[in-house]
Design a protein around this motif. Sequence first.
Motif, PDB file in Angstrom:
ATOM      1  N   GLN A   4       0.854  -1.195   0.000  1.00 17.30           N
ATOM      2  CA  GLN A   4       0.000   0.000   0.000  1.00 17.30           C
ATOM      3  C   GLN A   4       0.883   1.236   0.000  1.00 17.30           C
ATOM      4  O   GLN A   4       1.831   1.336   0.780  1.00 17.30           O
ATOM      5  N   VAL A   5       0.562   2.170  -0.901  1.00 22.42           N
ATOM      6  CA  VAL A   5       1.378   3.381  -1.038  1.00 22.42           C
ATOM      7  C   VAL A   5       0.457   4.585  -1.094  1.00 22.42           C
ATOM      8  O   VAL A   5      -0.723   4.467  -1.447  1.00 22.42           O
ATOM      9  N   PRO A   6       0.945   5.787  -0.760  1.00 27.00           N
ATOM     10  CA  PRO A   6       0.117   6.989  -0.922  1.00 27.00           C
ATOM     11  C   PRO A   6      -0.298   7.153  -2.376  1.00 27.00           C
ATOM     12  O   PRO A   6       0.442   6.791  -3.300  1.00 27.00           O
ATOM     13  N   ALA A   7      -1.476   7.718  -2.587  1.00 33.84           N
ATOM     14  CA  ALA A   7      -2.006   7.859  -3.943  1.00 33.84           C
ATOM     15  C   ALA A   7      -1.045   8.623  -4.848  1.00 33.84           C
ATOM     16  O   ALA A   7      -0.880   8.296  -6.035  1.00 33.84           O
ATOM     17  N   GLN A   8      -0.382   9.640  -4.306  1.00 32.90           N
ATOM     18  CA  GLN A   8       0.500  10.465  -5.124  1.00 32.90           C
ATOM     19  C   GLN A   8       1.800   9.748  -5.487  1.00 32.90           C
ATOM     20  O   GLN A   8       2.511  10.169  -6.404  1.00 32.90           O
ATOM     21  N   ALA A   9       2.128   8.655  -4.787  1.00 35.31           N
ATOM     22  CA  ALA A   9       3.394   7.961  -5.031  1.00 35.31           C
ATOM     23  C   ALA A   9       3.263   6.799  -6.004  1.00 35.31           C
ATOM     24  O   ALA A   9       4.272   6.301  -6.511  1.00 35.31           O
ATOM     25  N   ALA A  10       2.047   6.365  -6.286  1.00 35.94           N
ATOM     26  CA  ALA A  10       1.844   5.145  -7.064  1.00 35.94           C
ATOM     27  C   ALA A  10       2.434   5.241  -8.467  1.00 35.94           C
ATOM     28  O   ALA A  10       3.124   4.328  -8.935  1.00 35.94           O
ATOM     29  N   GLN A  11       2.178   6.337  -9.163  1.00 39.73           N
ATOM     30  CA  GLN A  11       2.655   6.461 -10.541  1.00 39.73           C
ATOM     31  C   GLN A  11       4.178   6.447 -10.614  1.00 39.73           C
ATOM     32  O   GLN A  11       4.763   5.844 -11.521  1.00 39.73           O
ATOM     33  N   GLY A  12       4.833   7.094  -9.677  1.00 40.69           N
ATOM     34  CA  GLY A  12       6.288   7.109  -9.665  1.00 40.69           C
ATOM     35  C   GLY A  12       6.879   5.722  -9.502  1.00 40.69           C
ATOM     36  O   GLY A  12       7.889   5.382 -10.139  1.00 40.69           O
ATOM     37  N   LEU A  13       6.262   4.895  -8.662  1.00 37.98           N
ATOM     38  CA  LEU A  13       6.749   3.532  -8.467  1.00 37.98           C
ATOM     39  C   LEU A  13       6.584   2.695  -9.725  1.00 37.98           C
ATOM     40  O   LEU A  13       7.430   1.851 -10.042  1.00 37.98           O
ATOM     41  N   LEU A  14       5.492   2.923 -10.453  1.00 35.63           N
ATOM     42  CA  LEU A  14       5.289   2.186 -11.703  1.00 35.63           C
ATOM     43  C   LEU A  14       6.325   2.586 -12.742  1.00 35.63           C
ATOM     44  O   LEU A  14       6.895   1.729 -13.434  1.00 35.63           O
ATOM     45  N   LEU A  15       6.589   3.874 -12.856  1.00 36.21           N
ATOM     46  CA  LEU A  15       7.516   4.358 -13.876  1.00 36.21           C
ATOM     47  C   LEU A  15       8.964   4.011 -13.553  1.00 36.21           C
ATOM     48  O   LEU A  15       9.789   3.840 -14.459  1.00 36.21           O
ATOM     49  N   SER A  16       9.281   3.889 -12.264  1.00 34.75           N
ATOM     50  CA  SER A  16      10.656   3.555 -11.868  1.00 34.75           C
ATOM     51  C   SER A  16      10.936   2.059 -11.959  1.00 34.75           C
ATOM     52  O   SER A  16      12.086   1.637 -11.802  1.00 34.75           O
TER      53      SER A  16
END
Length: 251
Positions: free
Chosen positions: A40-52
Amino acid sequence: MTGSEVSPSFRLVYVPGVMPDKWVRIWNERLPDVPLTLTQVPAQAAQGLLLSGDADAGLVRLPVDRTVLSAIPLYTEQTVVVVPKDHLVTAVDTVSLEDLADEIVLHPLDDVLTWESLPGRPALERPATTADAIELVAAGIGVLVVPLSLARLHHRKDLTHRPLEQAPGSGVALSWPEAATTDRVEDLIGIVRGRTVNSTRGRRQQPAQEKKPERTARRQQPAGGSAGRGRRGGTGGATKNPRRGKPRRGS
């Protein structure tokens, strides 16, 4: 990674309020040899984790950057206003934005709603998180507008919520890097879309079973029609009366 490569595990991130339990259960049933790692991650952090590359896919809140991420919208949540149980708006079933005109509406920094114009009056400071905003509502300092799942996630006995009309909704989607649509991502897509394991659009199809021969044994009918029809004097071969056609005595 290419579509033919297989990871030893599949990393799925999800944001607060989203409940992936059903999909996780189906994954474990269909792919018991591929561990599913949940974070579970903060909503604002999810996209960054996918792109990284730190996650293979995510259950995220829309919008996402469609130039680099693929996304399948799953559902849109109802928006509610969280208030103390003795608040005036609890007297109605639904609340309008106009009802909040004189209220201090808290706007946390991790707000997941996209507003064109914020309702009510702003607070002096923005709370850092939704959890912090909930504490302020309980203290009688303003009200909070959030998706229904977040109101339930931060439930307190002294607070309640009401549906808010005319407010933006929060869409939830399955998302992954567009350049990394792997076989495992395709498996997850099939699960969240409700495809069966034998779906023609799914990857993991079971071998087709041989069809059982259809029953062909039926009651044989006589070549000239039904036996019953012959007995009733049709063309079924009934015996003619031997006396018919002979002259009577004395004639």
